[in-house]
Structures are given as structure tokens and as C-alpha cells.
Motif scaffolding. Structure first.
Motif, PDB file in Angstrom:
ATOM      1  N   PHE A   4       0.847  -1.199   0.000  1.00 23.76           N
ATOM      2  CA  PHE A   4       0.000   0.000   0.000  1.00 23.76           C
ATOM      3  C   PHE A   4       0.886   1.254   0.000  1.00 23.76           C
ATOM      4  CE2 PHE A   4      -3.013   3.154   1.475  1.00 23.76           C
ATOM      5  CZ  PHE A   4      -4.204   2.739   0.906  1.00 23.76           C
ATOM      6  N   PRO A   5       0.713   2.138  -1.001  1.00 21.57           N
ATOM      7  CA  PRO A   5       1.599   3.302  -1.109  1.00 21.57           C
ATOM      8  C   PRO A   5       1.351   4.326   0.002  1.00 21.57           C
ATOM      9  CG  PRO A   5       0.567   2.780  -3.225  1.00 21.57           C
ATOM     10  CD  PRO A   5      -0.158   1.996  -2.174  1.00 21.57           C
ATOM     11  N   GLU A   6       2.422   4.812   0.584  1.00 23.08           N
ATOM     12  CA  GLU A   6       2.326   5.777   1.676  1.00 23.08           C
ATOM     13  C   GLU A   6       1.687   7.079   1.225  1.00 23.08           C
ATOM     14  OE1 GLU A   6       5.346   8.156   4.704  1.00 23.08           O
ATOM     15  OE2 GLU A   6       5.979   6.238   3.825  1.00 23.08           O
ATOM     16  N   ASP A   7       1.960   7.512  -0.012  1.00 18.10           N
ATOM     17  CA  ASP A   7       1.397   8.778  -0.482  1.00 18.10           C
ATOM     18  C   ASP A   7      -0.115   8.691  -0.658  1.00 18.10           C
ATOM     19  OD1 ASP A   7       1.812   7.011  -2.654  1.00 18.10           O
ATOM     20  OD2 ASP A   7       1.756   8.669  -4.075  1.00 18.10           O
ATOM     21  N   ILE A   8      -0.613   7.497  -0.990  1.00 21.27           N
ATOM     22  CA  ILE A   8      -2.059   7.326  -1.121  1.00 21.27           C
ATOM     23  C   ILE A   8      -2.731   7.400   0.245  1.00 21.27           C
ATOM     24  CG2 ILE A   8      -3.833   5.583  -1.618  1.00 21.27           C
ATOM     25  CD1 ILE A   8      -2.425   4.985  -4.192  1.00 21.27           C
ATOM     26  N   GLU A   9      -2.115   6.790   1.262  1.00 20.16           N
ATOM     27  CA  GLU A   9      -2.679   6.914   2.608  1.00 20.16           C
ATOM     28  C   GLU A   9      -2.698   8.379   3.052  1.00 20.16           C
ATOM     29  OE1 GLU A   9      -1.952   5.452   7.222  1.00 20.16           O
ATOM     30  OE2 GLU A   9      -1.195   4.217   5.564  1.00 20.16           O
ATOM     31  N   THR A  10      -1.659   9.111   2.753  1.00 20.43           N
ATOM     32  CA  THR A  10      -1.608  10.539   3.110  1.00 20.43           C
ATOM     33  C   THR A  10      -2.734  11.296   2.428  1.00 20.43           C
ATOM     34  OG1 THR A  10       0.789  10.452   3.412  1.00 20.43           O
ATOM     35  CG2 THR A  10      -0.184  12.623   3.042  1.00 20.43           C
ATOM     36  N   THR A  11      -2.969  10.992   1.155  1.00 21.15           N
ATOM     37  CA  THR A  11      -4.054  11.663   0.425  1.00 21.15           C
ATOM     38  C   THR A  11      -5.410  11.354   1.042  1.00 21.15           C
ATOM     39  OG1 THR A  11      -2.801  11.628  -1.646  1.00 21.15           O
ATOM     40  CG2 THR A  11      -5.186  11.904  -1.813  1.00 21.15           C
ATOM     41  N   LEU A  12      -5.647  10.090   1.352  1.00 17.59           N
ATOM     42  CA  LEU A  12      -6.922   9.723   1.960  1.00 17.59           C
ATOM     43  C   LEU A  12      -7.124  10.434   3.296  1.00 17.59           C
ATOM     44  CD1 LEU A  12      -7.069   5.873   1.271  1.00 17.59           C
ATOM     45  CD2 LEU A  12      -8.362   7.676   0.116  1.00 17.59           C
ATOM     46  N   ARG A  13      -6.079  10.465   4.099  1.00 15.62           N
ATOM     47  CA  ARG A  13      -6.202  11.114   5.405  1.00 15.62           C
ATOM     48  C   ARG A  13      -6.455  12.611   5.284  1.00 15.62           C
ATOM     49  NH1 ARG A  13      -5.091   7.840   9.646  1.00 15.62           N
ATOM     50  NH2 ARG A  13      -3.872   5.926   9.283  1.00 15.62           N
ATOM     51  N   SER A  14      -6.090  13.209   4.159  1.00 24.51           N
ATOM     52  CA  SER A  14      -6.320  14.651   3.986  1.00 24.51           C
ATOM     53  C   SER A  14      -7.807  14.983   3.941  1.00 24.51           C
ATOM     54  CB  SER A  14      -5.631  15.146   2.706  1.00 24.51           C
ATOM     55  OG  SER A  14      -6.298  14.689   1.538  1.00 24.51           O
ATOM     56  N   TYR A  15      -8.640  13.986   3.648  1.00 19.76           N
ATOM     57  CA  TYR A  15     -10.086  14.209   3.650  1.00 19.76           C
ATOM     58  C   TYR A  15     -10.687  14.055   5.045  1.00 19.76           C
ATOM     59  CZ  TYR A  15      -9.772  13.814  -1.437  1.00 19.76           C
ATOM     60  OH  TYR A  15      -9.446  14.005  -2.749  1.00 19.76           O
ATOM     61  N   GLY A  16      -9.895  13.581   5.996  1.00 13.81           N
ATOM     62  CA  GLY A  16     -10.356  13.378   7.366  1.00 13.81           C
ATOM     63  C   GLY A  16     -10.020  11.989   7.846  1.00 13.81           C
ATOM     64  N   ASP A  17      -9.174  11.900   8.864  1.00 12.79           N
ATOM     65  CA  ASP A  17      -8.744  10.591   9.380  1.00 12.79           C
ATOM     66  C   ASP A  17      -9.913   9.705   9.782  1.00 12.79           C
ATOM     67  OD1 ASP A  17      -5.990  10.961   9.133  1.00 12.79           O
ATOM     68  OD2 ASP A  17      -5.835  11.942  11.080  1.00 12.79           O
TER      69      ASP A  17
END
Length: 336
Positions: free
Chosen positions: A65-78
Motif C-alpha cells: 500500500f503506497p504511503e502517499d495514497i494513505e496521506t491523500t486519503l487522510r487529507s479528507y479526514g482521518d
């Protein structure tokens, strides 16, 4: 913790792309892998209107799982994501391939299906509204699991998957319809299921909607049918409310970049609108149309601003909502 207003059982997918001409030769066009999955787009469609802590989706994370994708998802709200580690598996990936005007889709890795039982020991348990995208037979399994979970009767929004929208699947769909509060195929899917000739017109879409209602949607037939119809807008009806159309937000084709995920985002927006209008499905369609409008403006997910105005793609969803409602009111007055 209060139950979430909206949760989807749709999967998270990393989309990859291939572009060929009519003869199957590469066009030279390329696109980097993107966040995808119907559940993801539905979640963002709802997030446009509701805070992250009122939403939820399970995201299965494989070892890659790419770290940058997790960061993007979390930008919408953890709070809206429940990351489920799957160290022994690959993250779900799919290929979107284009050959001339034809578009295809195939999974590159095994799918990890999400069920209502998967929610029970998470903060996403017992949501008020549950969205799922699957075949009619799979929808029946989901409906059965919901009934087995005591004291939970969510509003169910069912989006049939395109490749199962064929006449042979209609009997299985009829069996599950009493458990569905809102049935929402797109226009081509609706007509295909009912063996009505394509291409869709407003008349044939209204005919399809009436036929689904005759088959008995929802408990005691009290459900809704919403047929998403692209640039024509969306048509909705129930046995207690005469059918009506709501326009697509964009009437400028130049604003339409990529329709991927628009239908999913529409239904996330519908669920949010259902909450904000205190259960008025028809009014919720305006929220749905606005959510779709943000999805089709670019490839990939719309972007969220952290400003107090709550802008998306640099524009206010509330302003778009007012504009669409005013446009509808003027058209209704003119038709009268």
C-alpha cells in the motif's frame, strides 16, 4: 460514539490505465496509478457535505500500500477511513483499459469483499445508511447479514454492478428488492436489466423506473428508484411520489473531464442530502447532482480545501446547490 450517518461496503482500489487506438496499438497516452473504487468515490461524494466523523469506509491495505495514497486519503479526514492491514495480500488493483471509444475494466489482484459483519467491531458499526455495489445475488447475502444483526435497520442504497445488469439477473434482483430502500442503476443498466432497447431516452427511463416500482422496491413496496442518466440528469420516483427529473449540474460539456466515479459520488451525495433534508429523497437528489459535478471536473478525486468556506475544487458546494435548485424551480415554473 454515535453511529455514522453513511458507510459504504464498496472497495478501495488502486486504478491503473492502458490506452490503445481502435486497432489495439498503444496511443502513447499514459496516466499514473490513481485512487479508485466505487466505495472511495461514494465516500468523497458524501464528504463534500458531511464531516469526516459522520462517514466511514474500510480500506484494505496490502503489503504494497503506497504511503502517499494513505496521506491523500487522510487529507479528507482521518476519522472516515478504517484502515485494515492485510500484510499477506496485495492491495486491490484494477486495470482501466481504453481501446478507441471502448472502455474495459479488469481486476489485477484478488478482491477482498467487505460485508456488514466486518463493520461490527469497528467504529463504523450500525450506520444509519449503508451503500453497496455488487451483483443482485451478492446484494441478497448483504441483506441477509443485515437482518442477522439485531437492532439495526439501515437505509440501504444499492448500486448494481454494470456487468450483472443483464436480463438473466432480473429474477435475482426481484428477490432482493424488498430489502432495498433505494435502487439506483444508471440508465443503460436499468434498460438492459428490463430488456428495454437502448439508447436511453427520458421516456424509456421513466418506463424503466415504473417497472422496477411494480416489481416492489423496499419493505412493503415503499422504496425509491433513482435512475442516474448522465447529462440528462437523474429520474426518481416511489409509489407515493410522482416521478421527477433533476438536472445534471453541468450543462457545459467543457467542464466534463472524466466521468469515472460520478455515479458513486452521486449516491454518496444522495445519502448526505438525505441526512441534511431530514429524509426527503427528492431534495437529496440536488446534493447528489452537485457531488457528481465535482467528480467529473478532473481525473481522480476532487480536492478539498481546508478553508472555513469548505470549498471543493476551489468552489462552494452550497453555492452550486442553490444554483441547481434555482434552475430547477425556473424550469418547473416554465413547464407549468
Amino acid at each position: 460514539m454515535p453511529a455514522r450517518q453513511f458507510v459504504t461496503l464498496g472497495m478501495f482500489i488502486i486504478d491503473q490505465f492502458s490506452f490503445q487506438d481502435d486497432n489495439g496499438s498503444p496511443t502513447g497516452q499514459s496516466l499514473a496509478p490513481q485512487i479508485g473504487g466505487g466505495g472511495t468515490y461514494a465516500s468523497i461524494g458524501a464528504r463534500i457535505w458531511l464531516p469526516a466523523h459522520e462517514l466511514g469506509m474500510i480500506v484494505d491495505q496490502g503489503h504494497d500500500f503506497p504511503e502517499d495514497i494513505e496521506t491523500t486519503l487522510r487529507s479528507y479526514g482521518d476519522e472516515m477511513w478504517w484502515f485494515r492491514r492485510q500484510p499477506g495480500l496485495e492491495t486491490t488493483r484494477a486495470l482501466n483499459f481504453y481501446r478507441g471509444d471502448h472502455r474495459g475494466f479488469q481486476y489485477l489482484t484478488p478482491r477482498v469483499r467487505i460485508t456488514p459483519r466486518d463493520l461490527t467491531d469497528t467504529p463504523l458499526a450500525f450506520p444509519a445508511t449503508l451503500h453497496f455495489i455488487c451483483s443482485p445475488s451478492r446484494a441478497a447475502v448483504i441483506a441477509s447479514e443485515i437482518k442477522e444483526i439485531s437492532s439495526w435497520a439501515p437505509i440501504t442504497i444499492y448500486e448494481p454492478i454494470p456487468d450483472r445488469c443483464v436480463p438473466e439477473e432480473l429474477p435475482a434482483l426481484v428477490d432482493v428488492l424488498p430489502s432495498i430502500n433505494i435502487l439506483s442503476p444508471n440508465a443503460e443498466e436499468a434498460l438492459s436489466l428490463l430488456s428495454i432497447p437502448l439508447p436511453p431516452t427520458k421516456n424509456t427511463i421513466e418506463e424503466a423506473c415504473a417497472k422496477f416500482l411494480e416489481l416492489g422496491v423496499g419493505p412493503e413496496g415503499n422504496g425509491w428508484v433513482i435512475i442516474r442518466s448522465g447529462s440528462m440528469g437523474a429520474y426518481a420516483a416511489s409509489k407515493h411520489r410522482v416521478g421527477g427529473w433533476v438536472d445534471a449540474f453541468w450543462n457545459d460539456a467543457a467542464q466534463v473531464v472524466d466521468v469515472t466515479g460520478a455515479g458513486n459520488a452521486f449516491l454518496g451525495g444522495l445519502a448526505a442530502g438525505f441526512v441534511l433534508t431530514k429524509g426527503d429523497v427528492f431534495k437529496a437528489l440536488f446534493y447528489a447532482s452537485v457531488s457528481a459535478s465535482y467528480t467529473i471536473q478532473q481525473q481522480g478525486l476532487p480536492t478539498c480545501s481546508r478553508s472555513e468556506a469548505g470549498e471543493w475544487n476551489g468552489d462552494s458546494p452550497w453555492a452550486r446547490l442553490r444554483e441547481l435548485e434555482e434552475r430547477h424551480a425556473k424550469r418547473s415554473t416554465k413547464d407549468d
